[in-house]
Enzyme design. Structure first.
Site, PDB file in Angstrom:
ATOM      1  N   GLY A  63       1.034  -1.153  -0.435  1.00  0.00           N
ATOM      2  CA  GLY A  63       0.290   0.064   0.205  1.00  0.00           C
ATOM      3  C   GLY A  63       0.808   1.477   0.247  1.00  0.00           C
ATOM      4  O   GLY A  63       0.536   2.251  -0.324  1.00  0.00           O
ATOM      5  N   GLY A  64       2.122   0.896   0.233  1.00  0.00           N
ATOM      6  CA  GLY A  64       3.122   2.746   0.080  1.00  0.00           C
ATOM      7  C   GLY A  64       2.618   3.544   1.079  1.00  0.00           C
ATOM      8  O   GLY A  64       3.773   4.432   1.517  1.00  0.00           O
TER       9      GLY A  64
ATOM     10  N   CYS B 204      -6.814   4.502   8.491  1.00  0.00           N
ATOM     11  CA  CYS B 204      -6.683   4.879   7.369  1.00  0.00           C
ATOM     12  C   CYS B 204      -7.495   4.544   7.049  1.00  0.00           C
ATOM     13  O   CYS B 204      -6.267   2.799   6.170  1.00  0.00           O
ATOM     14  CB  CYS B 204      -5.531   5.709   7.120  1.00  0.00           C
ATOM     15  SG  CYS B 204      -4.427   5.797   6.141  1.00  0.00           S
TER      16      CYS B 204
ATOM     17  N   GLY C   6      -2.426  -0.136   2.653  1.00  0.00           N
ATOM     18  CA  GLY C   6      -2.833  -1.887   2.028  1.00  0.00           C
ATOM     19  C   GLY C   6      -2.052  -3.231   3.004  1.00  0.00           C
ATOM     20  O   GLY C   6      -1.724  -3.065   4.012  1.00  0.00           O
TER      21      GLY C   6
ATOM     22  N   GLY D 298      -1.876  -6.137   2.977  1.00  0.00           N
ATOM     23  CA  GLY D 298      -0.797  -7.136   3.126  1.00  0.00           C
ATOM     24  C   GLY D 298       1.035  -6.193   3.868  1.00  0.00           C
ATOM     25  O   GLY D 298       0.808  -7.392   5.174  1.00  0.00           O
TER      26      GLY D 298
ATOM     27  N   TYR E 205      -4.474  -1.520  13.858  1.00  0.00           N
ATOM     28  CA  TYR E 205      -4.669  -1.267  15.642  1.00  0.00           C
ATOM     29  C   TYR E 205      -5.802   0.098  14.575  1.00  0.00           C
ATOM     30  O   TYR E 205      -5.529   0.670  13.260  1.00  0.00           O
ATOM     31  CB  TYR E 205      -3.818  -0.291  16.140  1.00  0.00           C
ATOM     32  CG  TYR E 205      -3.665   1.267  15.756  1.00  0.00           C
ATOM     33  CD1 TYR E 205      -4.557   2.564  16.242  1.00  0.00           C
ATOM     34  CD2 TYR E 205      -2.398   1.537  15.009  1.00  0.00           C
ATOM     35  CE1 TYR E 205      -4.036   3.248  16.194  1.00  0.00           C
ATOM     36  CE2 TYR E 205      -2.485   2.812  14.367  1.00  0.00           C
ATOM     37  CZ  TYR E 205      -2.856   3.766  15.269  1.00  0.00           C
ATOM     38  OH  TYR E 205      -2.615   5.359  14.918  1.00  0.00           O
TER      39      TYR E 205
ATOM     40  N   ILE F 258       3.630 -11.818   1.885  1.00  0.00           N
ATOM     41  CA  ILE F 258       2.335 -11.948   2.106  1.00  0.00           C
ATOM     42  C   ILE F 258       1.607 -11.924   0.677  1.00  0.00           C
ATOM     43  O   ILE F 258       1.564 -10.856   0.083  1.00  0.00           O
ATOM     44  CB  ILE F 258       1.774 -10.949   2.927  1.00  0.00           C
ATOM     45  CG1 ILE F 258       2.399 -11.261   4.337  1.00  0.00           C
ATOM     46  CG2 ILE F 258       0.023 -11.207   3.295  1.00  0.00           C
ATOM     47  CD1 ILE F 258       2.289 -11.987   5.471  1.00  0.00           C
TER      48      ILE F 258
ATOM     49  N   TYR G  72       4.866   2.705  12.588  1.00  0.00           N
ATOM     50  CA  TYR G  72       5.439   4.229  12.754  1.00  0.00           C
ATOM     51  C   TYR G  72       7.074   4.217  11.853  1.00  0.00           C
ATOM     52  O   TYR G  72       7.674   4.839  13.313  1.00  0.00           O
ATOM     53  CB  TYR G  72       5.004   4.944  13.859  1.00  0.00           C
ATOM     54  CG  TYR G  72       3.453   5.654  13.745  1.00  0.00           C
ATOM     55  CD1 TYR G  72       2.843   4.825  12.686  1.00  0.00           C
ATOM     56  CD2 TYR G  72       2.909   5.135  15.107  1.00  0.00           C
ATOM     57  CE1 TYR G  72       1.261   5.106  12.653  1.00  0.00           C
ATOM     58  CE2 TYR G  72       1.394   5.373  14.683  1.00  0.00           C
ATOM     59  CZ  TYR G  72       0.948   5.574  13.750  1.00  0.00           C
ATOM     60  OH  TYR G  72      -0.592   5.514  13.999  1.00  0.00           O
TER      61      TYR G  72
END
Length: 552
Positions: free
Chosen positions: A106-107, A172, A176, A178, A186, A237, A472
């Site tokens: 998902g970047g 958010c 992504g 994966g 979370y 994944i 993070y």
């Protein structure tokens, strides 16, 4: 001077020519190898920098614009698998050709480690964005979701089948799935149901040998490691089988904003004392920002209490009146809606935006930013909060988000999955500083500001180790260098993310990827001596010293 220049110029021309030839060779060899393994035309999934689609594809899901600056190393190619066997081919070819891979679903990696490499070039990116199918089984309370799908897409497809089922993953919606689950995942139902990673039933993964494994064939250690042990250390994944959870047909949300002039410090001090002890159906996070003050030209700090309650307004008022009346919640602040609409609300979308926006699968909020995280075990005193406000008023666009723990998060043992931040944690802090295009090439003052804030907070947060959230990513904590993962280096940052679970992660990594094929700046290390002995069937003990560092 002319003599010197005439000597240097031919050398530079030769150097550039060699570099270009090396890139061509890298791309051609990978192309030939892939062509021998996959049936799909490579024109639909193989992109090099001279392809007009290369840069748009690279930028498409990158969340942190800081990682897309011209000075940041770019991949030599991007490969977008269309089916699972394509991912196998990418691993097999990379291994045969000794090429370094980065894997992106998902970047959202905060340091861009899924699509850039600061320590190892050349490299290729395997972008999983075309693997995004979702199959929801309401009767079985489960769903299979491919790695390239976003959490928003998953939420939409679940709600499409049932208004009383959901999944407790990220706030958010463009994450992504994966990579998201590999760090814990979370969201606003974590106090009720735990993390996304706590609600995984099965997975499909390509290992370092190019084999596809599921839960049964990968074994308990690897299945444990991939659910919270951080992305791109153990394999790629392909898909997750997730457990669906019950949600009410109607939920309640609210946002109440308090500025310094409205008693923000006193209210937040009380929030710290109750947020983890509230009914587990209630999740109230705090979003701290700087805005215009009461007087023209002045700035102030505001705290927005952004909440999801898995129930109706009457019961919510009973809970708030008893435990947190200081917030001054009023009925006009509360909005009833479906769980799916609450996903949009918590994500910050205007009420007029339809749920179908979740199917776009791309982030609409992109920034240049630097982030850090902390976990808090006891309330920060009012004097400590005032020190935060002072520092916030010195920065252009700071942001801080406090997420409450307690509930189910306190009931799940620290070692159940690699994510260790459980009982005893009051809340997690995410710090961010954001800046715009005008300062994209000179972010120094903003990065310096957040580092100073992080230093200031050291007296108020967890210690030995000072914990951090692996999703993070923060390379300030330490990093592997020169393409290697040294256990001693990693033992500095590893326990911050994983506490004592770091031991088992290292042992598992050594067992399943002894040659360290899957690696990046903060990947789980192997133990070189252990790798050799494990191949001979021996076991290597890993112990944790009192300072949180590993010894062997």
């Amino acid at each position: 001077m002319e003599s010197s220049t005439s000597t240097i110029l031919p050398f530079l021309v030769i150097l550039l020519a060699v570099s270009h030839a090396s890139s061509d060779s890298f791309q051609q060899n990978f192309y030939k190898c892939l062509k021998s393994h996959i049936s799909a035309p490579l024109s639909t999934c193989f992109y090099t920098p001279d392809n007009p689609s290369f840069t748009p594809l690279l930028n498409s899901s990158a969340q942190n614009l800081r990682c897309l600056l011209p000075s940041v190393p770019k991949p030599e190619l991007i490969f977008t698998p269309l089916v699972e066997s394509d991912v196998q081919a990418a691993v097999i070819c990379s291994k045969q050709l000794n090429m370094h891979l980065r894997i992106r679903s998902g970047g959202h990696d905060y340091e861009g480690l899924s699509y850039i490499s600061k320590v190892e070039t050349p490299f290729a990116v395997v972008d999983l964005s075309k693997l995004r199918s979702i199959s929801v089984d309401i009767q079985g309370n489960s769903a299979w979701v491919e790695a390239g799908a976003t959490v928003g897409e998953l939420y939409y497809r679940i709600a499409e089948k049932s208004k009383i089922h959901g999944y407790p993953a990220g706030l958010c919606t463009s994450l992504g799935i994966g990579g998201h689950i590999t760090g814990g995942a979370y969201g606003s139902m974590m106090r009720k149901y735990g993390l996304g990673a706590d609600n995984v039933l099965d997975a499909r993964i390509v290992d370092a040998n190019g084999k596809i494994l599921d839960r049964k064939s990968m074994g308990k250690d690897l299945f444990w490691a991939i659910r919270g042990g951080g992305g791109a250390s153990f394999g790629i994944i392909l898909s997750w089988k997730v457990k669906l959870v019950p949600v009410p047909e109607t939920v309640t949300v609210f946002t109440v904003k308090k500025t310094l002039e409205e008693g923000a410090t006193k209210i937040l001090y009380k929030w710290q004392q109750v947020a983890d002890k509230l009914d587990e159906d209630l999740f109230i996070r705090v979003i701290t920002q700087v805005g215009n003050g009461a007087k023209e030209g002045e700035k102030t700090v505001s705290n927005s209490y952004n909440a999801l309650f898995l129930g109706g307004v009457d019961r919510l008022f009973q809970i708030m009146g008893k435990r947190f009346p200081e917030l001054g919640l009023q009925r006009k602040d509360c909005v009833k809606m479906s769980w799916l609409k609450s996903v949009l609300y918590i994500a910050g979308y205007p009420s007029s935006v339809p749920p179908e926006v979740l199917l776009q699968g791309k982030s609409l909020f992109k920034n240049y930013f630097k982030a850090k995280s902390d976990f808090v075990k006891k309330p920060i005193p009012k004097s400590g909060l005032e020190g935060i406000w002072k520092r916030f008023l010195e920065e252009d666009s700071p942001l801080m988000i406090w997420n409450p723990y307690g509930g189910m998060m306190s009931k799940i043992p620290e070692s159940d999955i690699p994510f260790p931040h459980r009982n005893g944690t009051l809340f997690k802090i995410q710090y961010l500083t954001l800046w715009g295009d005008a300062e994209k090439d000179s972010p120094g003052k903003h990065v310096d500001w957040i580092r100073k804030l992080y230093s200031y907070m050291s007296n108020y947060v967890s210690k030995f180790p000072r914990e951090a959230y692996v999703n993070y990513r923060d390379l300030d904590l330490g990093m592997n260098k020169n393409g290697s993962t040294d256990f001693v280096q990693a033992s500095v940052w590893g326990p911050k993310y994983f506490k004592n679970n770091f031991n088992r992660l290292v042992r598992t990594k050594t067992k399943v990827d002894p040659d360290n094929f899957f690696r990046h700046e903060q990947s789980i290390p192997t133990l070189p001596t252990a790798a050799k002995q494990l191949r001979r069937g021996a076991e290597i003990p890993i112990m944790m010293g009192e300072n949180g560092k590993g010894t062997s």
